[in-house]
Scaffold this motif. Structure first.
Motif, PDB file in Angstrom:
ATOM      1  N   ALA A   1      12.340  55.274 -23.405  1.00 12.41           N
ATOM      2  CA  ALA A   1      11.258  54.413 -23.889  1.00 12.41           C
ATOM      3  C   ALA A   1      11.063  53.220 -22.967  1.00 12.41           C
ATOM      4  CB  ALA A   1      11.578  53.919 -25.302  1.00 12.41           C
ATOM      5  N   SER A   2      11.963  53.077 -22.008  1.00 16.67           N
ATOM      6  CA  SER A   2      11.919  51.953 -21.079  1.00 16.67           C
ATOM      7  C   SER A   2      12.368  52.432 -19.706  1.00 16.67           C
ATOM      8  CB  SER A   2      12.830  50.821 -21.572  1.00 16.67           C
ATOM      9  OG  SER A   2      12.963  49.812 -20.587  1.00 16.67           O
ATOM     10  N   THR A   3      11.885  51.759 -18.668  1.00 12.76           N
ATOM     11  CA  THR A   3      12.318  52.092 -17.306  1.00 12.76           C
ATOM     12  C   THR A   3      13.555  51.309 -16.903  1.00 12.76           C
ATOM     13  OG1 THR A   3      10.799  50.418 -16.411  1.00 12.76           O
ATOM     14  CG2 THR A   3       9.973  52.695 -16.585  1.00 12.76           C
ATOM     15  N   PHE A   4      14.062  50.477 -17.814  1.00  9.53           N
ATOM     16  CA  PHE A   4      15.243  49.660 -17.495  1.00  9.53           C
ATOM     17  C   PHE A   4      16.351  49.914 -18.502  1.00  9.53           C
ATOM     18  CE2 PHE A   4      17.772  45.822 -18.276  1.00  9.53           C
ATOM     19  CZ  PHE A   4      18.335  45.656 -17.021  1.00  9.53           C
ATOM     20  N   SER A   5      17.559  50.027 -17.997  1.00 11.86           N
ATOM     21  CA  SER A   5      18.749  50.019 -18.843  1.00 11.86           C
ATOM     22  C   SER A   5      19.863  49.346 -18.060  1.00 11.86           C
ATOM     23  CB  SER A   5      19.156  51.446 -19.231  1.00 11.86           C
ATOM     24  OG  SER A   5      19.541  52.187 -18.091  1.00 11.86           O
ATOM     25  N   GLY A   6      20.766  48.730 -18.772  1.00 15.81           N
ATOM     26  CA  GLY A   6      21.868  48.036 -18.109  1.00 15.81           C
ATOM     27  C   GLY A   6      22.007  46.621 -18.623  1.00 15.81           C
ATOM     28  N   GLN A   7      22.747  45.816 -17.920  1.00 15.17           N
ATOM     29  CA  GLN A   7      23.069  44.460 -18.361  1.00 15.17           C
ATOM     30  C   GLN A   7      22.218  43.440 -17.627  1.00 15.17           C
ATOM     31  OE1 GLN A   7      27.166  43.819 -18.974  1.00 15.17           O
ATOM     32  NE2 GLN A   7      26.993  41.613 -19.313  1.00 15.17           N
ATOM     33  N   GLN A   8      21.714  42.511 -18.403  1.00 15.61           N
ATOM     34  CA  GLN A   8      20.949  41.398 -17.848  1.00 15.61           C
ATOM     35  C   GLN A   8      21.523  40.139 -18.468  1.00 15.61           C
ATOM     36  OE1 GLN A   8      16.616  40.760 -18.803  1.00 15.61           O
ATOM     37  NE2 GLN A   8      16.390  41.388 -16.666  1.00 15.61           N
TER      38      GLN A   8
ATOM     39  N   SER B   1      19.203  49.321 -23.557  1.00 10.70           N
ATOM     40  CA  SER B   1      19.203  50.778 -23.500  1.00 10.70           C
ATOM     41  C   SER B   1      17.813  51.250 -23.095  1.00 10.70           C
ATOM     42  CB  SER B   1      19.565  51.356 -24.876  1.00 10.70           C
ATOM     43  OG  SER B   1      19.345  52.753 -24.903  1.00 10.70           O
ATOM     44  N   GLU B   2      17.757  52.414 -22.443  1.00 12.07           N
ATOM     45  CA  GLU B   2      16.438  52.972 -22.092  1.00 12.07           C
ATOM     46  C   GLU B   2      15.838  53.770 -23.241  1.00 12.07           C
ATOM     47  OE1 GLU B   2      18.057  57.074 -19.926  1.00 12.07           O
ATOM     48  OE2 GLU B   2      16.903  55.588 -18.794  1.00 12.07           O
ATOM     49  N   ARG B   3      16.623  54.031 -24.302  1.00 12.54           N
ATOM     50  CA  ARG B   3      16.109  54.808 -25.421  1.00 12.54           C
ATOM     51  C   ARG B   3      16.228  54.021 -26.719  1.00 12.54           C
ATOM     52  NH1 ARG B   3      20.447  59.696 -26.629  1.00 12.54           N
ATOM     53  NH2 ARG B   3      22.208  58.392 -27.307  1.00 12.54           N
TER      54      ARG B   3
END
Length: 346
Positions: free
Chosen positions: A149-156, A162-164
């Motif tokens: 649902a997103s082009t980004f996942s990981g820590q910011q 999450s991408e989903r």
């Protein structure tokens, strides 16, 4: 030859007094608790926007999930024209997790009811470009299956993304039903492998002047659904009619039930409105008589699961009597034996 009834459910609108909405919502929660005690396999709530019925079924079912432990909880149906599929997927998954995997989401598509009156409030900037087609269901299913649902996942920073859709509820996408009203929509639902919720309203698709036959029209949609389904032997197909047994009803209740059905009967004589919709007659009477009528109904003959629709405007005590007679008299007469685990709710 009809099959024994395998699963038994009921459907309620959750009517409430606008001056005291909590009481109506609480009464509907008690009805669902009663349904579980009686052994019903499922309880569904209708979706009613800008009316005095349940407008937020998932919020309501989240509460119901904490007061029950076994009964499936469903929506019949959520009109996706009012929803953002990504946000709805989050709500569906959350309630499914809270319920322990008991959610049975039913959805439909098309412009929202009263579209010309609500479009400015619902989609003030995008009303002319909103897509109310089957694509809206497909978007929802992708999110429920865990597709990105997103082009980004990981820590910011300190936050993790999450991408989903989160939470992810495994198996939820496989429990989605479609509320079809036409052969076209039933065929589409079958091709998608969705369940089919067939209600007491279907589209009349016969030639002009052809006699009205609700049962035959409903069965045609069911047959089209099964023919299109990739695995018709495993297809989920449910019938919903207004069925009111009177076995333990008082004389006053029987009088009111019969009057209710009689007042609604004229609309069943011919197709209604521009969409030419057919309404099924309400069935009222002793369970033995109702069982005979259902076994002779072409739509009922195609299913082994029913979701009985409760009349909208009855009293709480009426619903108690109706559900009790359905579970203890009518459903057993149709071959239903109740759930394997019929212990008391925790």
């Amino acid at each position: 030859m009809t099959r024994p009834l395998r699963r038994l459910g009921f459907l309620t609108i959750g009517l409430f007094d606008p001056d005291e909405p909590r009481a109506g919502h609480e009464a509907t929660l008690r009805i669902i608790e009663l349904g579980e005690r009686l052994g019903f396999d499922s309880a569904y709530v209708r979706h009613r926007h800008l009316q005095h019925g349940i407008s937020s079924p998932l919020t309501f079912l989240a509460a119901a999930s904490q007061r029950t432990r076994r009964i499936d909880l469903g929506t019949a149906v959520i009109p996706l024209g009012w929803e953002n599929p990504l946000r709805l997927a989050e709500d569906l998954a959350t309630v499914d997790v809270l319920s322990g995997g008991r959610l049975q989401p039913g959805v439909s598509v098309g412009p929202p009811m009263q579209w010309e009156h609500v479009r400015g409030a619902l989609y003030p900037d995008t009303a002319d470009v909103e897509d109310f087609s089957y694509a809206r269901v497909e978007r929802l299913l992708r999110h429920l299956r865990g597709e990105p649902a997103s082009t980004f996942s990981g820590q910011q920073g300190i936050e993790v993304f999450s991408e989903r859709v989160q939470p992810h509820a495994p198996g939820l996408a496989d429990r989605v039903w479609y509320g079809a009203g036409s052969v076209r929509s039933a065929t589409w639902a079958g091709r998608q492998g969705l369940g089919l919720l067939s209600s007491n309203v279907v589209k009349h698709e016969g030639d002009p002047g052809e006699p009205v036959d609700f049962a035959r029209a409903q069965r045609a949609q069911m047959d089209a659904f099964l023919a299109a389904h990739p695995d018709p032997g495993a297809a989920r197909l449910s019938q919903g009619l207004v069925v009111v047994p009177t076995d333990s009803a008082s004389a006053d209740q029987r009088r009111r039930y019969e009057q209710y059905a009689a007042e609604r009967l004229p609309r069943t004589a011919e197709p209604q409105g521009p969409a030419r919709m057919l309404f099924a007659p309400d069935l009222v009477g002793p369970s033995e008589q109702l069982a005979e009528q259902l076994r002779a109904h072409a739509g009922f003959q195609a299913v082994d699961e029913v979701v009985v629709a409760l009349p909208f405007t009855f009293d709480h005590e009426d619903y108690v009597q109706i559900l009790t007679d359905i579970a203890e008299r009518l459903a057993p007469a149709l071959g239903w034996t109740g759930p394997a685990d019929d212990g008391d709710p925790a």
